[in-house]
Scaffold this motif. Structure first.
Motif, PDB file in Angstrom:
ATOM      1  N   GLU A 370      -6.350 -19.061  -2.105  1.00  0.00           N
ATOM      2  CA  GLU A 370      -5.959 -17.950  -1.239  1.00  0.00           C
ATOM      3  C   GLU A 370      -4.866 -17.085  -1.881  1.00  0.00           C
ATOM      4  OE1 GLU A 370      -7.180 -16.843   2.134  1.00  0.00           O
ATOM      5  OE2 GLU A 370      -8.641 -17.664   0.722  1.00  0.00           O
ATOM      6  N   VAL A 371      -3.912 -17.707  -2.558  1.00  0.00           N
ATOM      7  CA  VAL A 371      -2.906 -16.912  -3.257  1.00  0.00           C
ATOM      8  C   VAL A 371      -3.571 -16.054  -4.333  1.00  0.00           C
ATOM      9  CG1 VAL A 371      -0.872 -17.012  -4.746  1.00  0.00           C
ATOM     10  CG2 VAL A 371      -1.034 -18.514  -2.761  1.00  0.00           C
ATOM     11  N   ASP A 374      -5.063 -12.908  -3.008  1.00  0.00           N
ATOM     12  CA  ASP A 374      -4.092 -11.820  -2.860  1.00  0.00           C
ATOM     13  C   ASP A 374      -3.808 -11.150  -4.199  1.00  0.00           C
ATOM     14  OD1 ASP A 374      -3.849 -12.127  -0.137  1.00  0.00           O
ATOM     15  OD2 ASP A 374      -2.024 -13.324  -0.225  1.00  0.00           O
ATOM     16  N   GLU A 378      -4.506  -7.243  -5.194  1.00  0.00           N
ATOM     17  CA  GLU A 378      -3.491  -6.366  -5.785  1.00  0.00           C
ATOM     18  C   GLU A 378      -4.006  -5.706  -7.054  1.00  0.00           C
ATOM     19  OE1 GLU A 378       1.268  -6.563  -6.942  1.00  0.00           O
ATOM     20  OE2 GLU A 378       0.112  -8.402  -6.685  1.00  0.00           O
ATOM     21  N   PRO A 384      -6.093  -6.879   1.073  1.00  0.00           N
ATOM     22  CA  PRO A 384      -6.467  -8.296   1.003  1.00  0.00           C
ATOM     23  C   PRO A 384      -7.337  -8.738   2.174  1.00  0.00           C
ATOM     24  CG  PRO A 384      -4.124  -8.033   1.483  1.00  0.00           C
ATOM     25  CD  PRO A 384      -4.627  -6.688   1.097  1.00  0.00           C
ATOM     26  N   TYR A 421      -5.283  -6.601  12.936  1.00  0.00           N
ATOM     27  CA  TYR A 421      -4.668  -6.528  11.611  1.00  0.00           C
ATOM     28  C   TYR A 421      -4.139  -5.118  11.350  1.00  0.00           C
ATOM     29  CZ  TYR A 421      -4.413  -6.520   6.480  1.00  0.00           C
ATOM     30  OH  TYR A 421      -4.006  -6.387   5.177  1.00  0.00           O
ATOM     31  N   LYS A 425      -0.258  -3.980  10.762  1.00  0.00           N
ATOM     32  CA  LYS A 425       0.226  -3.234   9.586  1.00  0.00           C
ATOM     33  C   LYS A 425       1.041  -2.021  10.015  1.00  0.00           C
ATOM     34  CE  LYS A 425      -3.514  -2.471   7.166  1.00  0.00           C
ATOM     35  NZ  LYS A 425      -4.315  -2.000   6.008  1.00  0.00           N
ATOM     36  N   GLY A 439       6.016  -7.470   6.549  1.00  0.00           N
ATOM     37  CA  GLY A 439       4.639  -7.369   6.076  1.00  0.00           C
ATOM     38  C   GLY A 439       3.699  -8.202   6.919  1.00  0.00           C
ATOM     39  N   GLY A 441       0.405 -10.881   6.553  1.00  0.00           N
ATOM     40  CA  GLY A 441      -0.378 -11.726   5.647  1.00  0.00           C
ATOM     41  C   GLY A 441      -1.669 -12.162   6.297  1.00  0.00           C
ATOM     42  N   ALA A 443      -5.017 -15.074   5.623  1.00  0.00           N
ATOM     43  CA  ALA A 443      -5.605 -16.140   4.817  1.00  0.00           C
ATOM     44  C   ALA A 443      -6.838 -16.660   5.530  1.00  0.00           C
ATOM     45  CB  ALA A 443      -4.607 -17.276   4.588  1.00  0.00           C
TER      46      ALA A 443
END
Length: 480
Positions: A370-371, A374, A378, A384, A421, A425, A439, A441, A443
């Motif tokens: 999952e990281v 992201d 980017e 994401p 979402y 944002k 921010g 996130g 996942a």
């Protein structure tokens, strides 16, 4: 119909009787146990001197491996034929070697817990210290000795192969490639009640052990040979009210020790860990070292994944190969990735042994994947959330093990989440300042990602001579 859980009222009112509560009602002739434990992580045992401990107030007997009537091992029940070990490496009471800090070398049986603990401090060990390998990379070094002589420290390898060869996707200059290395740490379960158990010999001559075991039939099979008992003829395990164990009690932690004491003394015995012992002598979530990379097209569709993961499972193998298999199941789970190549391994170390923990292998595996999602977003300049929505399981996709998901729920979930979402944002952008950045996130998590088969449960019902009915099952009350 909807029926309240029978134990609910007792639990929420504080009246439920847990193991330490029940132990108060043990008979007057009960012996209280304390462990003499290793204070080093790796050593040869040259001798154990119990003479001073035996003279301490209230001591009835001090037990060592010589008092164990069976083979003095807890079997890990190895089921993977490619495992290089045999699953018999974990002693009940250590006899030849210390494999981790906290290993039990002797049991003091006394008239009170305080007297037992005081005497346990008087047990002396003659040790020859060995190198302590406190992480998988250390145990994998070329000059590392075998922790279990005859079995390599890397004792299980897991291969993963799905779809076409992945190499061309990473060499194609038209694709976007991201790579990263990640570590997830050893983690303690931290239940409120430390481990506690007690045992006795019943009127049928069977050894009865009460504990927080959440797998009484499994644990009976794991400890019976070491005790020299036949299950179910000679051995009965009973699950106390348990509360949350979060997985660690899927491993036997004290059951065999209580059994040894009951058999050696012929008297009821009670053993309670303090919280230091709970930390050093119960299993933990095993660390993972994971390196992986994705290759995606310019629109963000993942075309290939390559993974390599290493599991530090401590010195005892039980379920370590299964945990390592989880890396193949869960790294990249949730996404339709057609082409995968991976390799994982289980490594013996001298840190605390690995046990089950909530999610069992999924957090360790899905954190890196999952990281890296992201990081891919980017690099692509892509949201994401939308990258995940593009790649999540859809018709025609399979999970990492090649299984077709039974339901394709993720696209609908992303569609339903999208407005929330986007609103989030907008909200955090408005609330961000020069000093405080906020921010959002996202996942994707998947569990139960194949392999293990259907979920099953069993119960038995007996009509008694007096017309009443007895119902039995394994109630599995452990915060899962």
């Amino acid at each position: 119909s909807s029926i309240p859980r029978p134990s609910a009222v007792a639990k929420v009112t504080g009246l439920a009787e847990f193991g330490a509560d029940a132990a108060v009602r043990m008979p007057e002739n009960t012996l209280h146990l304390a462990l003499a434990q290793a204070k080093v992580s790796h050593a040869l045992i040259k001798g154990i001197d119990t003479s001073e401990a035996e003279k301490m107030p209230g001591v009835f007997k001090v037990l060592t491996h010589k008092d164990v009537k069976g083979k003095n091992r807890i079997t890990g029940l190895i089921t993977f034929p490619t495992n290089k070990g045999d699953g018999w490496e974990r002693p009940i009471l250590n006899d030849e070697k210390i494999f981790q800090y906290g290993d039990a070398l002797a049991i003091v049986c006394a008239d009170s817990e305080a007297n037992a603990r005081a005497a346990a401090e008087k047990v002396k060990f003659d040790l020859e210290l060995l190198p302590e390998y406190m992480s998988a990379p250390e145990a994998m070094a070329p000059d590392a000795i075998e922790i279990h002589p005859g079995t390599p420290n890397v004792y299980y390898d897991q291969l993963e192969e799905k779809g076409a060869d992945t190499a061309p996707f990473f060499s194609d200059s038209g694709n976007v490639v991201v790579e990263g290395s990640y570590y997830t740490q050893r983690q303690p379960h931290l239940p409120i009640e430390p481990d506690v158990g007690y045992g006795y010999i019943n009127e049928q001559g069977q050894v009865v052990i009460h504990s927080k075991s959440v797998a009484i039939h499994l644990h009976a099979l794991m400890i019976a040979p070491g005790l020299g008992l036949e299950f179910p003829k000679d051995l009965v395990l009973v699950q106390n009210t348990t509360g949350g164990t979060f997985g660690y009690k899927f491993s036997p932690t004290m059951e065999a020790l209580v059994g040894v004491a009951v058999m050696a003394t012929g008297r009821p015995c009670h053993l309670r860990y303090n919280y230091e012992q709970q930390q050093n002598y119960t299993g933990k979530r095993s660390p993972f070292w994971t390196t992986m990379r994705y290759a995606a097209d310019r629109q963000g569709k993942i075309l290939a994944m390559e993974t390599d993961w290493t599991v530090d499972h401590g010195p005892y193998s039980e379920f370590g190969d299964l945990l390592t298999l989880r890396g193949a199941q869960y790294i990249g789970a949730g996404y339709g990735i057609a082409n995968i190549r991976g390799k994982g391994r289980t490594v013996a170390t001298n840190h605390c042994w690995g046990a089950a923990f909530r999610g069992y292998g999924a957090p360790e595996s899905e954190f890196p994947s999952e990281v890296l999602m992201d990081e891919l977003a980017e690099k692509l300049g892509m949201d994401p959330f939308e990258l995940r929505a593009l790649n999540c399981y859809k018709e025609g996709d399979t999970n990492p093990s090649g299984q077709i998901p039974e339901v394709m729920s993720l696209p609908e979930m992303f569609d339903k989440m999208r407005p929330y979402y986007e609103e989030s944002k907008k909200r955090v952008k408005e609330r961000s300042t020069a000093e405080i950045k906020r921010g959002v996130g996202v996942a994707l998590g998947v569990y139960g990602a194949g392999l293990d088969g259907p979920d099953t449960s069993e119960a038995w019902v007996e009509l008694n001579d007096d017309g009443s009915v007895t119902l039995g099952n394994s109630w599995e009350d452990h915060g899962q």
